[in-house]
Motif scaffolding. Structure first.
Motif, short mmCIF file in Angstrom:
data_model
loop_
_atom_site.label_atom_id
_atom_site.label_comp_id
_atom_site.label_asym_id
_atom_site.label_seq_id
_atom_site.Cartn_x
_atom_site.Cartn_y
_atom_site.Cartn_z
N TYR A 56 0.95 -1.20 0.01
CA TYR A 56 -0.14 0.07 0.04
C TYR A 56 0.78 1.31 0.04
N TYR A 57 2.08 1.24 -0.39
CA TYR A 57 2.96 2.38 -0.59
C TYR A 57 3.24 2.43 -2.06
N ASN A 58 3.68 1.36 -2.73
CA ASN A 58 3.85 1.11 -4.03
C ASN A 58 3.21 -0.06 -4.60
N GLY A 59 2.60 -0.93 -4.03
CA GLY A 59 2.19 -2.00 -4.48
C GLY A 59 1.47 -2.87 -3.64
N ILE A 60 1.13 -4.09 -3.95
CA ILE A 60 0.29 -5.10 -3.06
C ILE A 60 1.08 -6.19 -3.22
N THR A 61 1.74 -7.08 -2.42
CA THR A 61 2.16 -8.42 -2.49
C THR A 61 1.29 -9.39 -1.89
N ILE A 62 0.81 -10.36 -2.76
CA ILE A 62 -0.23 -11.23 -2.14
C ILE A 62 0.30 -12.68 -1.82
N ALA A 63 -0.40 -13.45 -1.07
CA ALA A 63 -0.04 -14.84 -1.02
C ALA A 63 0.23 -15.53 -2.56
N THR A 64 0.92 -16.33 -2.48
CA THR A 64 1.30 -17.29 -3.62
C THR A 64 0.03 -18.09 -4.06
N ASP A 65 -0.31 -18.42 -5.06
CA ASP A 65 -1.17 -19.22 -5.38
C ASP A 65 -2.64 -18.92 -4.79
N ASN A 66 -3.03 -17.56 -4.46
CA ASN A 66 -4.26 -17.24 -4.21
C ASN A 66 -5.05 -16.22 -4.97
N ARG A 67 -5.96 -17.01 -5.68
CA ARG A 67 -6.52 -16.38 -6.57
C ARG A 67 -7.51 -15.40 -6.01
#
Length: 167
Positions: A110-121
């Protein structure tokens, strides 16, 4: 925009499923532009909102990146993910998975992007909605991404290699 191999390790099937789900729910969905090549290329055909540019020479990618709002890389496995550095350097907000090694250095939530859990559609769908709902913030996220990517630009790599060769 997605830039990468059209291959299982880049999780193109999940990206397309998540994008279709996002598109059905969004009132004004963003398009999905894809640049790459690979064995899963046929999966892109006939998908609403998806534009396949195929392989685009690096010198021509800047023009494409200038016309999109964010970058997405949902890899299942990606030790680095140079496209993340390229996208951040181009001023794009980044959505990527924890499997992307570059996320550790180049993506701040939420600063320059979003990292999500792997393989979590579901997480990918939510991230797409989040980016779309914060469209007004995306230029600032992009500016921040350029700052984070600056040390990975050609000028700095050349200086590091030069210094390493002189030792």
């Amino acid at each position: 925009v997605f830039i990468g191999q059209y291959a299982a390790k880049k999780n193109l099937p999940m990206l397309l499923e998540a994008y279709a789900e996002y598109r059905r729910a969004a009132s004004s969905p963003w398009g999905l532009t894809c640049m790459g090549m690979g064995p899963l290329k046929d999966m892109l055909k006939g998908r609403e909102g998806v534009r396949d540019l195929g392989f685009v020479q690096p010198r021509e990618q800047a023009g494409v990146l200038a016309g999109v709002g964010a970058f997405v890389l949902p890899s299942s496995y990606d030790p680095w993910g140079v496209a993340i550095a390229e996208a951040a350097g181009a001023g794009l907000p980044v959505v990527c998975t924890e499997a992307c090694g570059a996320a550790l250095e180049l993506v701040r939530g939420y600063y320059n992007g979003i990292t999500i859990a792997t393989d979590n559609r579901g997480a990918l769908v939510r991230a797409m909605h989040e980016i779309g709902s914060r469209a007004g913030e995306m230029p600032e996220w992009g500016r921040r991404g350029r700052e984070l990517a600056a040390p990975y630009g050609a000028k700095f790599w050349a200086a590091r290699w030069k210094a390493a060769m002189e030792i």
